[in-house]
Design a protein around this motif. Sequence first.
Motif, PDB file in Angstrom:
ATOM      1  N   GLY A 114       0.809  -1.209   0.000  1.00 42.94           N
ATOM      2  CA  GLY A 114       0.000   0.000   0.000  1.00 42.94           C
ATOM      3  C   GLY A 114       0.840   1.256   0.000  1.00 42.94           C
ATOM      4  N   SER A 115       1.982   1.217   0.683  1.00 46.25           N
ATOM      5  CA  SER A 115       2.879   2.371   0.721  1.00 46.25           C
ATOM      6  C   SER A 115       3.584   2.570  -0.618  1.00 46.25           C
ATOM      7  N   MET A 116       3.946   1.454  -1.282  1.00 43.94           N
ATOM      8  CA  MET A 116       4.716   1.546  -2.525  1.00 43.94           C
ATOM      9  C   MET A 116       3.840   1.798  -3.745  1.00 43.94           C
ATOM     10  N   VAL A 117       2.684   1.130  -3.818  1.00 41.66           N
ATOM     11  CA  VAL A 117       1.806   1.307  -4.981  1.00 41.66           C
ATOM     12  C   VAL A 117       0.942   2.538  -4.735  1.00 41.66           C
ATOM     13  N   GLY A 118       1.457   3.672  -5.154  1.00 44.02           N
ATOM     14  CA  GLY A 118       0.717   4.905  -4.972  1.00 44.02           C
ATOM     15  C   GLY A 118       0.649   5.649  -6.275  1.00 44.02           C
ATOM     16  N   ALA A 119       1.220   6.840  -6.280  1.00 43.32           N
ATOM     17  CA  ALA A 119       1.164   7.681  -7.466  1.00 43.32           C
ATOM     18  C   ALA A 119       2.196   7.278  -8.504  1.00 43.32           C
ATOM     19  N   GLY A 120       3.382   6.885  -8.048  1.00 40.77           N
ATOM     20  CA  GLY A 120       4.500   6.696  -8.955  1.00 40.77           C
ATOM     21  C   GLY A 120       4.261   5.677 -10.049  1.00 40.77           C
ATOM     22  N   ILE A 121       3.671   4.545  -9.702  1.00 39.92           N
ATOM     23  CA  ILE A 121       3.507   3.462 -10.676  1.00 39.92           C
ATOM     24  C   ILE A 121       2.629   3.896 -11.848  1.00 39.92           C
ATOM     25  N   PHE A 122       1.713   4.836 -11.622  1.00 39.29           N
ATOM     26  CA  PHE A 122       0.827   5.290 -12.682  1.00 39.29           C
ATOM     27  C   PHE A 122       1.503   6.314 -13.604  1.00 39.29           C
ATOM     28  N   ASN A 123       2.728   6.720 -13.277  1.00 38.53           N
ATOM     29  CA  ASN A 123       3.440   7.697 -14.094  1.00 38.53           C
ATOM     30  C   ASN A 123       4.686   7.115 -14.748  1.00 38.53           C
ATOM     31  N   LEU A 124       4.887   5.806 -14.588  1.00 39.56           N
ATOM     32  CA  LEU A 124       6.093   5.184 -15.136  1.00 39.56           C
ATOM     33  C   LEU A 124       6.161   5.212 -16.662  1.00 39.56           C
ATOM     34  N   PRO A 125       5.083   4.892 -17.397  1.00 38.60           N
ATOM     35  CA  PRO A 125       5.229   4.837 -18.866  1.00 38.60           C
ATOM     36  C   PRO A 125       5.720   6.147 -19.470  1.00 38.60           C
ATOM     37  N   GLY A 126       5.102   7.280 -19.086  1.00 38.91           N
ATOM     38  CA  GLY A 126       5.490   8.560 -19.667  1.00 38.91           C
ATOM     39  C   GLY A 126       6.872   9.011 -19.239  1.00 38.91           C
ATOM     40  N   ARG A 127       7.183   8.836 -17.951  1.00 39.70           N
ATOM     41  CA  ARG A 127       8.483   9.290 -17.445  1.00 39.70           C
ATOM     42  C   ARG A 127       9.625   8.504 -18.093  1.00 39.70           C
ATOM     43  N   PHE A 128       9.455   7.195 -18.244  1.00 36.65           N
ATOM     44  CA  PHE A 128      10.497   6.385 -18.878  1.00 36.65           C
ATOM     45  C   PHE A 128      10.569   6.655 -20.378  1.00 36.65           C
ATOM     46  N   ALA A 129       9.411   6.767 -21.046  1.00 37.22           N
ATOM     47  CA  ALA A 129       9.403   6.972 -22.499  1.00 37.22           C
ATOM     48  C   ALA A 129      10.012   8.322 -22.868  1.00 37.22           C
ATOM     49  N   THR A 130       9.899   9.308 -21.988  1.00 35.25           N
ATOM     50  CA  THR A 130      10.525  10.607 -22.222  1.00 35.25           C
ATOM     51  C   THR A 130      12.044  10.486 -22.183  1.00 35.25           C
ATOM     52  N   ALA A 131      12.542   9.568 -21.364  1.00 35.94           N
ATOM     53  CA  ALA A 131      13.980   9.462 -21.127  1.00 35.94           C
ATOM     54  C   ALA A 131      14.686   8.446 -22.003  1.00 35.94           C
TER      55      ALA A 131
END
Length: 477
Positions: A20-37
């Motif tokens: 619950g602590s780890m699965v928060g906001a970050g996992i939902f932003n991984l595709p865009g953040r990685f694809a940008t980089a």
Amino acid sequence: MADPSADKLPLPTLTAMVVGSMVGAGIFNLPGRFATATGPFGAIIAWAIAGTGMYMLARVFQALAEKRPDIDSGVFAYAKAGFGDYMGFLSAFGYWLGSCLGNVFYWVLISSTLGRFFPGLFGDGTSATAIIVSLAGIWAFHFMILRGVEQATFINTIVTIAKIVPIIVAILAFIYFFNYAQFSENFFGGVGMPEKTLVAQVRDTMLITVFVFLGIEGASVYSRYAKRRADVGTATILGFVAVTGLMVAITLLPYATAPRADIAGVANPSLAGALELVVGHWGAVFISIGVLVSVLGAYLAWSLICAEVLFAAARSNDMPRLFAAQNGNRVPANALWLTNIVVSLFVISTYWSRDAFNVMLDMTSVTALLPYLLVAGYGVLLARSGVGYETTPGERGRDQVFAWIAVVYTLFMFVAAGLKYVLLVTVLFVPGTVLYFWARREQRARLFTPVELAVFAVTLLGGAIGAYGLATGLITP
């Protein structure tokens, strides 16, 4: 007479706290953040580094929970045990501050997600309406938590199950529409990939990987509630393995369904946009609902952790005694009040921020690095000393290797973060030291040892440079 273990948390609940602590906001932003980089090749390298480093850190937490069962709320207490009072305070304050910034990020993401449905009202998550709604939510959670930790952890367990469902559905959809030719085209970045080295590509993903792994210590923070001490380490490893699998899948599978540049161009939360590229608008709506459930659940978990860290630090004389008070429901009420006042002030400040979303994400990641570094360092010291290893001397060498790798990883993350964010964090640390002075005066204890005074001087210098940079525009948050 009531059984004292009746209110203790079993292994499944502790594991749910980690997830619950780890699965928060970050996992939902991984595709865009990685694809940008980067493309899949850089992403695989990044996850290999982050996964190895964080797994070693998880093993350190597990070893410390087993070898030093007398230390509760271990995130900062380990730093104090290994490096003294002031470093223990900096670890506690940094962890608490980072958690507060993370909670601000959650409310920005909630508001920006609502902006998909009500763009005129919520915009990018920093409009006046968004801030008012966020403040209302902060204080609604505040008064719910005051009613009892056990009630809140039960809600967190239910929410943890509910928020995994949209992620699993997204993964299954990406697998169903998996296109090997598209994945191959994207592998090294594909069309429109910015000209930069592989090292630079990987570095640009590092802070998001730290952010999504925050919470790995959730069971350690709640060690005083565990039914069995061994469950703390087990919950940490179980949560780590489960969530890492989800995060790697969410990062890599979208590359097989659309061009990298298209994934990089979607709005946050980027998983919603990535799924929309594959299945249409209903995918974005479905994920957006999942984001709201997930982030609210993560916010609940982190509100609990924030208050628990302040409470435990006050109980061990590292923070003013004021924050050691509990109400009739065993909730650290004063600690919770300070936490939510600070979160509210940061939320209000986002109104003037140009990119509150990424600033809060990156600041949260950097503030977590110091506590993690000190925990890893204490793991090295403990394994070298042999304390706690009397019955298992054969584990000393292994645990020392794990701890050293964790130390190198966290130092590498500081370098990857860059000087800007390190200076911004020290700007926040300097006024926080007032709490340390307050606590030391209450105990009539010496402020600093010579080494601690040198650390304080470096912190002051960093804060002064950071403040000057902000004032002159050399540093822009």
